[in-house]
Motif scaffolding. Structure first.
Motif, PDB file in Angstrom:
ATOM      1  N   UNK B 401    -119.581  -9.337  28.259  1.00 44.30           N
ATOM      2  CA  UNK B 401    -120.138  -9.886  29.507  1.00 44.30           C
ATOM      3  C   UNK B 401    -119.849 -11.363  29.598  1.00 44.30           C
ATOM      4  N   UNK B 402    -120.917 -12.152  29.518  1.00 42.11           N
ATOM      5  CA  UNK B 402    -120.760 -13.592  29.682  1.00 42.11           C
ATOM      6  C   UNK B 402    -120.269 -14.310  28.434  1.00 42.11           C
ATOM      7  N   UNK B 404    -118.276 -15.143  24.901  1.00 35.63           N
ATOM      8  CA  UNK B 404    -117.041 -14.907  24.153  1.00 35.63           C
ATOM      9  C   UNK B 404    -117.289 -15.289  22.696  1.00 35.63           C
ATOM     10  N   UNK B 425    -117.758 -19.149  26.029  1.00 38.27           N
ATOM     11  CA  UNK B 425    -117.998 -18.309  27.198  1.00 38.27           C
ATOM     12  C   UNK B 425    -119.086 -18.920  28.056  1.00 38.27           C
ATOM     13  N   UNK B 426    -119.884 -18.059  28.654  1.00 35.13           N
ATOM     14  CA  UNK B 426    -120.828 -18.527  29.672  1.00 35.13           C
ATOM     15  C   UNK B 426    -122.241 -18.115  29.290  1.00 35.13           C
TER      16      UNK B 426
END
Lengths: 657, 657
Positions: B401-402, B404, B425-426
């Motif tokens: 998903x968000x 990494x 990532x996020x």
């Protein structure tokens, strides 16, 4: 070809550099210091003067900051001063010299406990004494050892409660015959005590005769090693099509979004000052670290026997971490794209000594990822955005006798500063009678690991205490401890029972700033309570600790009193120019009355003040056979990381060419 | 030119490779599995069969070891088998397929709690449901949002004590209009529950209407960013005059003194097997790691409100860390000298899916020092001996998903294996009404950090649980905890008061093998009690932990029961092929009855047995504004380091060309 040109430009700039008030003393300044002082203290055969510690007496912070903020093109430098500790007539003198007026502006006879750092000259002289000392020669004869193959060295003796202390060292000797690895071949049981001021042996003991460990297997020089060789590994060539990304102007370095000043000090080695990071949104540099260095390295060995109990070194204060800097070898100590800088210190006679390649500076391309994201949630789109990481490393190696410490300062474009220490070199080894652990019976404690025939790697610790005068967006900062605390869910509609949240406490006085790590989940940050982000968060930098160790000596043991700065992993003190040394300034034979732990007892205000963070990274070392005859590097490190310092990711728009 | 040739050779070898019993299932094997199973379960419009988890059913250890030790040139492979979890008629089937006989050899209907990993296909389908669901469309209209710019995603819902559980997910939606960063623009307050088996929305809520955070400042694609750009950094070209030092034969990698097998698994991603190191003195390879992988990644968020409390992910078991592997980008995800390998998994229909560049393998030249020493104590000699370090890295990135996760396995010539995790990532972000922390009154807890207007980065943890089946010099190993203990000096002639020594305890049963780190000074090692060095030390490998975190949820909270394997940092279990999954095999909606913590309760014998070390590296994440809109990588890691495994430094005679 392009690279060569750029290197020449750097070299050229190095020569043409503007002077900076934090520049270390130059060879001509060191010569001037020597001239001024020796003119005032004419030496004779009976009253020799030695230079134990010569350093820049850096201008106080307001002077530096006013110089920095001066609008004029070439503002006048604050007065250039040197601080000198000299030995004269068995006294320690603290002398401040003004270089512009070529005069001594203050002299003080030090009346406290402890003695200054040992110079290489006196270590060399004292190591020669045994060879004209008959009882020692007899001991060699008794053991049928060839004197020309014996090497001796001086070891600080600490302080163990004696009311009166002299400036003495232990002299211990080794057999080199057939090896460069003297530490692997101790003449265990033979020890001398020598007086450094009188430069003579005071006492000698030859307590027992055990075999000197054999030379076989101790060598580490490639030219002396025998096949089979391996593993065979392939090297790499590095080229930088756009040249190096950093510029060096005198001692000022700028690279990417960072700029800082790299100093050198006899006692602590590398000093990073005025590290600032360019904020691309604010379009200006912002202050992060006013001054940082390794203040002390405390290395207590853990063998309580007659020949070893006193072995509790303070590598900065006793041996001089800067004086001990090793010349770095191109291509092995540093990668092919490294640039090297020399450093200078004053020897015992006050003469400048050049350390060629004391520092290297290089862009580190380790293959890491600065940031990335792959997005697959958006229909008919596959987004992958990645930035490769690169950082700038400043490296020095300090070799204190047997141990080599690889000290890295790594600046990351993301705003982080990573502090690395690589431990390599040679173990402190003790001779013994065992060749197999089977021979060690019952309760016997050999205080180390059996590494080879008759060879024990002695248990020890390393505590690295960093002085970190963070000035986050300015001088007035606070230390905030944010504890993560378990909460019970109170809403009956929510079936989950618990969660954690954060509770922040700002340290008001020094007592609040002491932290033992590992006891609770907490984040530690230095923030500027007067500067907030647009969101209202205080701008700050967070400490991400690494390799946490706590002292295992009892707190009233003499070495631990002297090394009491290791009692907490973190201390916070108000800035005071004179408080630079975790173990105090006169560390050899010190009694712990001038340590950070004592200074912190004043319990001064530290909230919204100019504060200094002291962080101690430590490790307990149980040697293993792999550490013999030379240790594969063990790497430890910690990080200072921006936390709400920037409004957003500062490398979001980074461009790597 | 030379490099190109070498790369072609590697590529050629890759094609001609000998099969290995641990090789992951090939595309043709995956096709065969699909054919065999779909022939047995003919689908109709009412009874669809989906492949949730298809993996190599690896031969049991004795079979592998017997294959390895076979003297014949090409010993016959043990039977190739696949293990499949399929959903059929709302049941989970565990099916074992024999590929050589092309037959199903066992089928079991799973009757326990929990459901298999979500496939990408069903995540995609369920994410489309809202767009034909009228109440959701009304909500969009009410907010004047353009439906074509809305993206939805499926989130596992955990288990919170319900007696009966269905295979449901939450569906939450985001606005992309003008950004790729959907996570930064949540439609907070709107949520749906959807049934994965029935593929329909079961319930919908629109609890409150707050502004969707704006798009400005959320973008991370270079092509969409606006000036000013920076920092500007210079890249590097790497050439290897002697070519790469590694060879890849099928999935078998050899480099320097290491060789190992690199597998790929739908659920856990990279699996390193049969890692052995060549002992130059013994002139043979010696076993280190039979099999290692990340068994589970537990990510509990810490917001107890209605829209977030259930957010407690198990990234391997729920989402498939292998399925989630991202294709690596040459030159940014991995350095220029990297070699890439593809991987394959089966999608929901059983069809092979290729992940291009799922792995990269590269020699890391970070500028580090393998070992060094400078010797100045020997008169008239200056000795400096340095070896530059190089290591081999195997990397994969799993994007769940968000987030990494950059997963590195680093093999060092010194015998160490370093395990790195880079978090980038996020962030998981929550919409809110605040734009400044000043607006947050009194006791209000926003459960995160205010990152941008109306945007909160929610507090959360990451626990990475590694399965490490160490076989040090063979299968029978023991787990030894060596505690460093303070001792009082008893000899009255010695003025020092204390020292530390080591006390080793061998764990007898699983209860002895559980360790909470941070409480005491201790070294943890897996040793072979039957193999000693010439000195009599047990050969072993030591765990050097990194980033220690303990769970902060109460132990009887549902997420913590499911994630109970994080209660200790270290567990040791006897090897059992079926015990691979820290959270169990059916993790989605699991009840914690199949975790490592439950298995360890059997308290089996672990002394001088074939044992598995489970290590959990964790971190608590309090987001900072720098983590927005995409996170600069935060790197954590730990090390397995030989300790008395070798007779001496194994890289003493290393040659770096």
């Amino acid at each position: 070809m392009k690279i060569v040109v750029v290197l020449v430009l750097i070299q050229a700039c190095w020569r043409c550099a503007e002077a900076h008030p934090l520049d270390p003393l130059t060879p001509s300044e060191l010569n001037l210091v020597r001239t001024i002082i020796t003119n005032s203290y004419p030496t004779s055969s009976s009253s020799n003067l030695t230079f134990q510690h010569v350093a820049l007496d850096e201008p106080d912070k307001p002077q530096i900051l006013s110089w920095l903020s001066s609008k004029s093109m070439a503002p006048p430098l604050p007065p250039r001063r040197a601080f000198v500790i000299a030995r004269f007539q068995k006294q320690s003198l603290e002398i401040t010299v003004d270089l512009s007026t070529r005069s001594i502006i203050s002299t003080r006879v030090y009346k406290g406990h402890g003695f200054p750092t040992l110079t290489f000259v006196e270590q060399g002289l004292v190591s020669q004494l045994p060879f004209s000392y008959e009882p020692f020669k007899d001991s060699l004869n008794k053991r049928a050892l060839n004197m020309s193959q014996v090497v001796c060295a001086a070891f600080t003796v600490g302080w163990f409660g004696a009311e009166k202390t002299k400036r003495v060292v232990k002299v211990k000797c080794y057999y080199t015959n057939g090896t460069a690895n003297l530490y692997a071949r101790p003449l265990e049981g033979v020890a001398m005590v020598a007086d450094l001021d009188e430069m003579r042996i005071l006492s000698f003991s030859d307590r027992f005769g055990i075999p000197v460990p054999k030379a076989e297997g101790t060598e580490y020089r490639l030219s002396k090693l025998k096949p089979p060789f391996g593993p065979k590994l392939n090297g790499v060539n590095v080229t930088q099509p756009h040249g190096p990304g950093f510029t060096i102007d005198g001692h000022s370095v700028s690279w990417g979004n960072w700029k800082f000043h790299l100093g050198f000090d006899f006692q602590v080695g590398a000093i990073i000052s005025l590290a600032s990071i360019y904020d691309i949104e604010k379009q200006r540099y912002r202050e992060v670290l006013y001054r940082g260095f390794i203040s002390e390295v405390f290395v207590p060995y853990q063998d309580p026997t007659e020949e070893w109990y006193y072995t509790t070194y303070f590598d900065c204060g006793e041996y001089g971490f800067g004086q001990s800097a090793s010349s770095l070898e191109p291509l092995t100590d540093c990668p092919p794209n490294a640039h090297f800088l020399d450093a200078f210190y004053a020897d015992a006679n006050g003469n400048p000594v050049k350390i060629t390649n004391a520092f290297c500076i290089f862009e580190k391309h380790a293959g890491d990822i600065m940031w990335r994201h792959t997005e697959i949630a958006i229909p008919n789109q596959l987004i992958t955005e990645v930035r490769a990481d690169v950082s700038l490393v400043v490296r020095m190696v300090s070799t204190v006798g047997n141990y080599d410490y690889v000290i890295d300062w790594e600046f990351k474009p993301s705003g982080s500063i990573k502090f690395g220490v690589g431990l390599t070199g040679i173990l402190g080894m003790k001779g013994g009678t065992y060749i197999n652990t089977d021979q060690i019976k019952g309760e016997t404690d050999i205080h180390g690991t059996l590494l080879a025939d008759n060879t024990i790697g002695v248990y020890h610790d390393h505590f690295f205490t960093y002085y970190l005068d963070l000035d986050i967006d300015g001088q007035r900062n606070s230390f905030v401890k944010t504890t993560l605390q378990t909460q019970k869910v109170k809403d009956p509609k929510i079936p989950r029972k618990s969660y954690w949240t954060t509770v922040s406490e700002t340290a008001k006085t020094e007592a609040d700033g002491r932290v033992k790590l590992g006891l609770e989940a907490a984040e530690l940050a230095v923030v500027n309570p007067n500067k907030k982000t647009k969101r209202g968060n205080k701008t700050g930098y967070r400490l991400l600790p690494g390799s946490v160790a706590h002292p295992l000596l009892v707190s009233d043991d003499y070495p631990q009193i002297r090394g009491a700065f290791s009692n907490y992993n973190v201390w916070v003190t108000p800035y005071n120019k004179s408080e630079k040394w975790a173990a105090g300034l006169f560390v050899d034979r010190s009694r712990g009355d001038d340590t950070l732990a004592v200074k912190s007892r004043k319990n001064r205000e530290i909230e919204n003040e100019d504060i200094v963070l002291w962080y101690t990274m430590g490790l307990h070392h149980v040697p293993s056979q792999e550490d013999y005859p030379v240790m594969p590097t063990l790497s430890v490190g910690f990080e200072l990381r921006p936390t709400n310092f920037f409004e957003a990711n500062p490398v979001l728009k980074a461009i790597v060419n």
